[in-house]
Design an enzyme around this catalytic site. Structure first.
Site, PDB file in Angstrom:
ATOM      1  CG  MET A   1      12.006 -41.293 -65.521  1.00 46.43           C
ATOM      2  SD  MET A   1      11.412 -40.879 -63.739  1.00 46.43           S
ATOM      3  CE  MET A   1      11.769 -39.267 -63.809  1.00 46.43           C
TER       4      MET A   1
ATOM      5  CG  HIS B   1      14.473 -35.163 -69.216  1.00 46.11           C
ATOM      6  ND1 HIS B   1      14.475 -34.912 -68.234  1.00 46.11           N
ATOM      7  CD2 HIS B   1      15.790 -35.738 -69.562  1.00 46.11           C
ATOM      8  CE1 HIS B   1      15.723 -35.089 -67.650  1.00 46.11           C
ATOM      9  NE2 HIS B   1      16.574 -35.547 -68.412  1.00 46.11           N
TER      10      HIS B   1
ATOM     11  CG  MET C   1      16.183 -38.817 -67.098  1.00 49.71           C
ATOM     12  SD  MET C   1      15.061 -38.191 -65.987  1.00 49.71           S
ATOM     13  CE  MET C   1      13.613 -38.029 -66.599  1.00 49.71           C
TER      14      MET C   1
ATOM     15  CG  MET D   1      19.542 -33.328 -65.307  1.00 51.90           C
ATOM     16  SD  MET D   1      17.933 -33.117 -65.584  1.00 51.90           S
ATOM     17  CE  MET D   1      17.054 -33.719 -63.978  1.00 51.90           C
TER      18      MET D   1
ATOM     19  CG  ASP E   1      14.471 -31.020 -65.437  1.00 53.93           C
ATOM     20  OD1 ASP E   1      14.505 -32.242 -66.295  1.00 53.93           O
ATOM     21  OD2 ASP E   1      13.673 -30.944 -64.577  1.00 53.93           O
TER      22      ASP E   1
ATOM     23  N   GLY F   1      15.376 -38.501 -61.681  1.00 56.78           N
ATOM     24  CA  GLY F   1      14.668 -39.784 -61.183  1.00 56.78           C
ATOM     25  C   GLY F   1      13.253 -39.561 -60.538  1.00 56.78           C
ATOM     26  CG  PHE F   2      12.524 -39.901 -57.559  1.00 56.80           C
ATOM     27  CD1 PHE F   2      13.610 -40.679 -57.850  1.00 56.80           C
ATOM     28  CD2 PHE F   2      11.319 -40.697 -57.352  1.00 56.80           C
ATOM     29  CE1 PHE F   2      13.851 -41.997 -57.655  1.00 56.80           C
ATOM     30  CE2 PHE F   2      11.468 -42.219 -57.446  1.00 56.80           C
ATOM     31  CZ  PHE F   2      12.738 -42.817 -57.402  1.00 56.80           C
TER      32      PHE F   2
ATOM     33  CG  HIS G   1      10.403 -31.360 -69.143  1.00 55.61           C
ATOM     34  ND1 HIS G   1      11.594 -31.082 -69.618  1.00 55.61           N
ATOM     35  CD2 HIS G   1      10.718 -32.320 -67.984  1.00 55.61           C
ATOM     36  CE1 HIS G   1      12.414 -31.883 -69.042  1.00 55.61           C
ATOM     37  NE2 HIS G   1      12.105 -32.713 -68.315  1.00 55.61           N
TER      38      HIS G   1
ATOM     39  CG  ASP H   1      10.849 -35.817 -66.187  1.00 53.83           C
ATOM     40  OD1 ASP H   1       9.974 -34.992 -65.667  1.00 53.83           O
ATOM     41  OD2 ASP H   1      11.644 -35.195 -66.972  1.00 53.83           O
TER      42      ASP H   1
ATOM     43  CB  SER I   1       8.267 -31.641 -65.195  1.00 49.16           C
ATOM     44  OG  SER I   1       8.415 -32.759 -64.945  1.00 49.16           O
TER      45      SER I   1
HETATM   46  C1  DX5 Z   1      13.636 -35.496 -62.475  1.00 45.64           C
HETATM   47  C2  DX5 Z   1      12.833 -34.728 -63.632  1.00 45.64           C
HETATM   48  C3  DX5 Z   1      12.486 -33.281 -63.507  1.00 45.64           C
HETATM   49  C4  DX5 Z   1      11.377 -33.179 -62.296  1.00 45.64           C
HETATM   50  C5  DX5 Z   1      11.133 -31.782 -61.882  1.00 45.64           C
HETATM   51  O1  DX5 Z   1      14.091 -36.495 -62.929  1.00 45.64           O
HETATM   52  O2  DX5 Z   1      13.593 -34.858 -64.894  1.00 45.64           O
HETATM   53  O3  DX5 Z   1      12.012 -32.840 -64.784  1.00 45.64           O
HETATM   54  O4  DX5 Z   1      10.298 -33.952 -62.701  1.00 45.64           O
HETATM   55  O5  DX5 Z   1      10.152 -31.983 -60.893  1.00 45.64           O
HETATM   56  P1  DX5 Z   1      10.612 -31.024 -59.814  1.00 45.64           P
HETATM   57  O6  DX5 Z   1      10.323 -29.622 -60.304  1.00 45.64           O
HETATM   58  O7  DX5 Z   1       9.419 -31.197 -59.006  1.00 45.64           O
HETATM   59  O8  DX5 Z   1      11.842 -30.944 -59.227  1.00 45.64           O
HETATM   60 ZN    ZN Z   2      13.024 -33.673 -66.653  1.00 44.02          ZN
END
Ligand code: DX5
Ligand code: ZN
Length: 212
Positions: free
Chosen positions: A36, A66, A68, A137, A171, A142-143, A32, A34, A7
């Site tokens: 947001m 992804h 979000m 998830m 994820d 978010g983080f 991947h 993300d 990610s």
């Molecule tokens: C969270 C993201 C994940 C996150 C994964 O909202 O969708 O992809 O970045 O990071 P780790 O592996 O550190 O949880």
């Molecule tokens: Zn993600």
């Protein structure tokens, strides 16, 4: 086959190319990304420009976007045009989910659905034929850097028993100590942010998770 999908959110923002190159060399097959909006999730990340830069520099990698976003319908075409291979939207987002999944496929991309922890598999069964990937998830989105919620992994078997035979991606909080369990529960793709980008030996980490 187990795919590793680092990610990119967890990369050093001033050294993305360096950090991603290291994990590609270690055997990652997917990146991947993300996306947001600060509304669907309480955080902001990056936009289509990051996707097109990674597409330019890593042409061989699968780019797994992804979304979000509260309104994915406004943006998924931009990510398709930027070079995404797969576009995943949340079933909890606004808009006509089946229509968006169909539109993503019409653009020649793989379509995915992601479920937040509170969302039950029964809510996404209507989409089984319309998508190529489910993203489970195992943290509140978010983080990065959160702890994996093991109870979420039962959703993998539920989707398989319901007849889904595509990619099952997990994820959130995946790392050395839990990745084999995640695979045993049915995941075929492991998204890894913190664990991958902070690993001293990512090749050993990926192989230890059963990646091949
Ligand atoms: C969270 C993201 C994940 C996150 C994964 O909202 O969708 O992809 O970045 O990071 P780790 O592996 O550190 O949880
Ligand atoms: Zn993600």
């Amino acid at each position: 086959m187990i795919e590793i999908a680092p990610s990119v959110l967890a990369a050093d923002p001033l050294h993305v190319h360096r950090d991603v190159s290291r994990l590609v060399a270690a055997g990652a097959q997917v990146l991947h990304l993300d996306i947001m909006d600060g509304h669907f999730v309480p955080n902001l990340s990056f936009g289509p420009q990051m996707v097109s830069a990674l597409r330019r520099d890593f042409p061989e990698m699968t780019l797994d976007v992804h979304l979000m976003l509260s309104s994915p319908g406004r943006f998924f075409k931009d990510f398709a045009n930027a070079g995404a291979d797969e576009i995943t939207l949340h079933c909890e987002a606004d808009g006509d989910i089946p229509a968006m999944l169909e539109a993503i496929r019409r653009l020649g991309k793989k379509a995915g659905i992601s479920l937040k922890p509170a969302t039950k598999v029964t809510e996404v069964l209507p989409y089984i034929e319309a998508c190529d990937l489910f993203l489970i998830m195992t943290v509140e989105p978010g983080f990065g850097g959160q702890q994996l919620m093991p109870g979420m992994l039962d959703k993998l078997g539920e989707l398989r028993r319901a007849g889904f035979d595509g990619t099952l991606s997990v994820d959130g909080g995946v790392g050395r100590n839990n990745c084999r369990h995640v695979v045993e529960k049915g995941a075929t793709r492991l998204v890894m942010g913190t664990a991958a980008f902070h690993s001293a030996d990512p090749k050993a980490l990926f192989e230890g998770c059963g990646a091949r």
